[in-house]
Write a protein that holds these residues in place. Sequence first.
Motif, PDB file in Angstrom:
ATOM      1  N   VAL A 248       0.818  -1.173   0.135  1.00 55.81           N
ATOM      2  CA  VAL A 248      -0.199   0.149  -0.101  1.00 55.81           C
ATOM      3  C   VAL A 248       0.714   1.100  -0.130  1.00 55.81           C
ATOM      4  O   VAL A 248       1.830   1.126   0.476  1.00 55.81           O
ATOM      5  N   GLU A 249       0.400   2.332  -0.555  1.00 53.47           N
ATOM      6  CA  GLU A 249       0.708   3.517  -0.546  1.00 53.47           C
ATOM      7  C   GLU A 249       0.063   4.506  -0.112  1.00 53.47           C
ATOM      8  O   GLU A 249      -1.061   4.786  -0.356  1.00 53.47           O
ATOM      9  N   LEU A 250       0.646   5.273   0.842  1.00 57.29           N
ATOM     10  CA  LEU A 250      -0.070   6.532   1.528  1.00 57.29           C
ATOM     11  C   LEU A 250       0.449   7.753   1.252  1.00 57.29           C
ATOM     12  O   LEU A 250       1.562   7.907   1.297  1.00 57.29           O
ATOM     13  N   ARG A 251      -0.511   8.916   1.027  1.00 58.09           N
ATOM     14  CA  ARG A 251       0.104  10.046   0.415  1.00 58.09           C
ATOM     15  C   ARG A 251      -0.354  11.234   1.363  1.00 58.09           C
ATOM     16  O   ARG A 251      -1.149  11.336   2.220  1.00 58.09           O
ATOM     17  N   CYS A 252       0.787  12.152   1.329  1.00 59.20           N
ATOM     18  CA  CYS A 252       0.443  13.346   2.346  1.00 59.20           C
ATOM     19  C   CYS A 252       1.160  14.446   1.627  1.00 59.20           C
ATOM     20  O   CYS A 252       2.115  14.740   0.990  1.00 59.20           O
ATOM     21  N   ASP A 253       0.185  15.689   1.555  1.00 59.41           N
ATOM     22  CA  ASP A 253       0.548  16.811   1.243  1.00 59.41           C
ATOM     23  C   ASP A 253       0.620  17.891   2.399  1.00 59.41           C
ATOM     24  O   ASP A 253      -0.543  17.869   2.909  1.00 59.41           O
ATOM     25  N   PRO A 254       1.681  18.406   2.601  1.00 58.13           N
ATOM     26  CA  PRO A 254       1.836  19.164   3.970  1.00 58.13           C
ATOM     27  C   PRO A 254       1.450  20.680   3.538  1.00 58.13           C
ATOM     28  O   PRO A 254       1.152  20.894   2.324  1.00 58.13           O
ATOM     29  N   ILE A 255       1.419  21.444   4.521  1.00 53.94           N
ATOM     30  CA  ILE A 255       1.243  22.808   4.233  1.00 53.94           C
ATOM     31  C   ILE A 255       2.177  23.263   3.492  1.00 53.94           C
ATOM     32  O   ILE A 255       3.386  23.353   3.920  1.00 53.94           O
ATOM     33  N   SER A 256       1.780  24.131   2.615  1.00 53.76           N
ATOM     34  CA  SER A 256       2.710  24.847   1.728  1.00 53.76           C
ATOM     35  C   SER A 256       3.847  25.926   2.884  1.00 53.76           C
ATOM     36  O   SER A 256       3.291  26.660   3.608  1.00 53.76           O
ATOM     37  N   GLY A 257       5.029  25.776   2.523  1.00 52.22           N
ATOM     38  CA  GLY A 257       6.173  26.453   3.142  1.00 52.22           C
ATOM     39  C   GLY A 257       6.413  25.943   4.616  1.00 52.22           C
ATOM     40  O   GLY A 257       7.531  26.293   5.280  1.00 52.22           O
ATOM     41  N   HIS A 258       5.798  24.647   4.853  1.00 55.83           N
ATOM     42  CA  HIS A 258       6.308  23.715   5.915  1.00 55.83           C
ATOM     43  C   HIS A 258       7.475  23.037   5.536  1.00 55.83           C
ATOM     44  O   HIS A 258       7.512  22.133   4.804  1.00 55.83           O
ATOM     45  N   THR A 259       8.777  23.045   6.323  1.00 56.35           N
ATOM     46  CA  THR A 259       9.868  22.328   5.802  1.00 56.35           C
ATOM     47  C   THR A 259      10.089  21.163   6.424  1.00 56.35           C
ATOM     48  O   THR A 259      10.661  20.372   5.847  1.00 56.35           O
ATOM     49  N   ALA A 260       9.437  20.888   7.335  1.00 57.17           N
ATOM     50  CA  ALA A 260       9.336  19.369   8.254  1.00 57.17           C
ATOM     51  C   ALA A 260       8.222  18.739   7.970  1.00 57.17           C
ATOM     52  O   ALA A 260       7.168  18.958   8.021  1.00 57.17           O
ATOM     53  N   LEU A 261       8.627  17.301   8.031  1.00 60.48           N
ATOM     54  CA  LEU A 261       7.266  16.280   7.874  1.00 60.48           C
ATOM     55  C   LEU A 261       7.418  14.998   8.362  1.00 60.48           C
ATOM     56  O   LEU A 261       8.519  14.837   8.647  1.00 60.48           O
ATOM     57  N   TYR A 262       6.522  14.850   9.279  1.00 62.25           N
ATOM     58  CA  TYR A 262       6.496  13.751  10.166  1.00 62.25           C
ATOM     59  C   TYR A 262       5.244  12.672   9.608  1.00 62.25           C
ATOM     60  O   TYR A 262       4.226  12.938   9.284  1.00 62.25           O
ATOM     61  N   TRP A 263       5.683  11.478   9.960  1.00 61.03           N
ATOM     62  CA  TRP A 263       4.701  10.458   9.786  1.00 61.03           C
ATOM     63  C   TRP A 263       4.461   9.430  11.321  1.00 61.03           C
ATOM     64  O   TRP A 263       5.601   9.342  11.836  1.00 61.03           O
ATOM     65  N   TYR A 264       3.446   9.637  11.542  1.00 61.38           N
ATOM     66  CA  TYR A 264       2.967   8.767  12.932  1.00 61.38           C
ATOM     67  C   TYR A 264       1.925   7.415  12.668  1.00 61.38           C
ATOM     68  O   TYR A 264       1.352   7.629  11.855  1.00 61.38           O
ATOM     69  N   ARG A 265       2.135   6.596  13.404  1.00 55.06           N
ATOM     70  CA  ARG A 265       1.052   5.638  13.605  1.00 55.06           C
ATOM     71  C   ARG A 265       0.375   5.703  14.755  1.00 55.06           C
ATOM     72  O   ARG A 265       0.864   5.659  15.782  1.00 55.06           O
ATOM     73  N   GLN A 266      -0.959   5.505  14.778  1.00 57.42           N
ATOM     74  CA  GLN A 266      -1.827   5.535  15.838  1.00 57.42           C
ATOM     75  C   GLN A 266      -2.734   4.223  15.921  1.00 57.42           C
ATOM     76  O   GLN A 266      -3.691   4.054  15.150  1.00 57.42           O
ATOM     77  N   ARG A 267      -2.385   3.248  16.730  1.00 57.73           N
ATOM     78  CA  ARG A 267      -3.291   2.094  16.918  1.00 57.73           C
ATOM     79  C   ARG A 267      -4.218   2.506  17.808  1.00 57.73           C
ATOM     80  O   ARG A 267      -4.335   3.288  18.605  1.00 57.73           O
ATOM     81  N   LEU A 268      -5.330   1.553  17.579  1.00 52.11           N
ATOM     82  CA  LEU A 268      -6.782   2.125  18.518  1.00 52.11           C
ATOM     83  C   LEU A 268      -6.422   1.903  19.865  1.00 52.11           C
ATOM     84  O   LEU A 268      -5.955   1.081  20.545  1.00 52.11           O
ATOM     85  N   GLY A 269      -6.817   3.053  20.519  1.00 50.26           N
ATOM     86  CA  GLY A 269      -6.720   3.119  22.008  1.00 50.26           C
ATOM     87  C   GLY A 269      -5.325   3.368  22.320  1.00 50.26           C
ATOM     88  O   GLY A 269      -4.996   3.414  23.575  1.00 50.26           O
ATOM     89  N   GLN A 270      -4.404   3.790  21.568  1.00 51.68           N
ATOM     90  CA  GLN A 270      -2.986   3.708  21.767  1.00 51.68           C
ATOM     91  C   GLN A 270      -2.498   4.987  21.548  1.00 51.68           C
ATOM     92  O   GLN A 270      -2.987   6.081  20.797  1.00 51.68           O
ATOM     93  N   GLY A 271      -1.071   5.568  22.118  1.00 50.35           N
ATOM     94  CA  GLY A 271      -0.810   6.896  21.583  1.00 50.35           C
ATOM     95  C   GLY A 271       0.018   7.058  20.307  1.00 50.35           C
ATOM     96  O   GLY A 271       0.016   5.942  19.387  1.00 50.35           O
ATOM     97  N   LEU A 272       0.471   8.031  19.848  1.00 50.81           N
ATOM     98  CA  LEU A 272       1.076   8.312  18.571  1.00 50.81           C
ATOM     99  C   LEU A 272       2.427   7.636  18.608  1.00 50.81           C
ATOM    100  O   LEU A 272       3.302   8.165  19.466  1.00 50.81           O
ATOM    101  N   GLU A 273       2.800   6.754  17.555  1.00 48.06           N
ATOM    102  CA  GLU A 273       3.929   6.292  17.476  1.00 48.06           C
ATOM    103  C   GLU A 273       4.767   6.970  16.443  1.00 48.06           C
ATOM    104  O   GLU A 273       4.474   6.859  15.152  1.00 48.06           O
TER     105      GLU A 273
END
Lengths: 111, 113
Positions: free
Chosen positions: B19-44
């Motif tokens: 699978v491929e997941l896509r992200c378009d950040p806010i224009s001008g934002h230099t940093a980009l992060y990916w997190y995973r959130q499992r049900l009932g858990q915090g951001l990984e």
Amino acid sequence: EDQVTQSPEALRLQEGESSSLNCSYTVSGLRGLFWYRQDPGKGPEFLFTLYSAGEEKEKERLKATLTKKESFLHITAPKPEDSATYLCAVQVPNTGNQFYFGTGTSLTVIP
Amino acid sequence: GAGVSQSPSNKVTEKGKDVELRCDPISGHTALYWYRQRLGQGLEFLIYFQGNSAPDKSGLPSDRFSAERTGESVSTLTIQRTQQEDSAVYLCASRRVYNSPLHFGNGTRLTVT
């Protein structure tokens, strides 16, 4: 080890019943502490940034405060639309720009 | 301006598929992060991009996970040979400068059957 702990895990309030959520952290230094609100099926929405002990920020019924070891999110006279999960995150120096998130407090405000 | 945009919003795939997941950040934002959130858990934390610097891949859970970013624009997160434990919401966030807050998209909910 750097850690962020939020309490309580869940909180039920009557409409108008004020309370506080806690975010405690054990990190070596602090670049910033961030509060977010997350509604079901949505991404976290930014609320506040706090940078130093003694700092306070306010927005409508919410007020965030910061000490050297913890932050509080005070909710004054909450309304049902304040129901959400509230997350806090810290950014520490020398960690490659990582943010450490707590597991959140699920707030339910009953009409 | 527009916020962080992620697509698809939902993805159901069979175990073993890529699978491929896509992200378009806010224009001008230099940093980009990916997190995973499992049900009932915090951001990984998964991966972090900053400009043309080498990405911080320290959070990727296995070599089945990879991500790319072209300059300061779109990023794709690829999961190969998906497993049921990959089922989660994958969140993308961007920020303008160091010490500024992360701004999140609404995530992609991935279900592996």
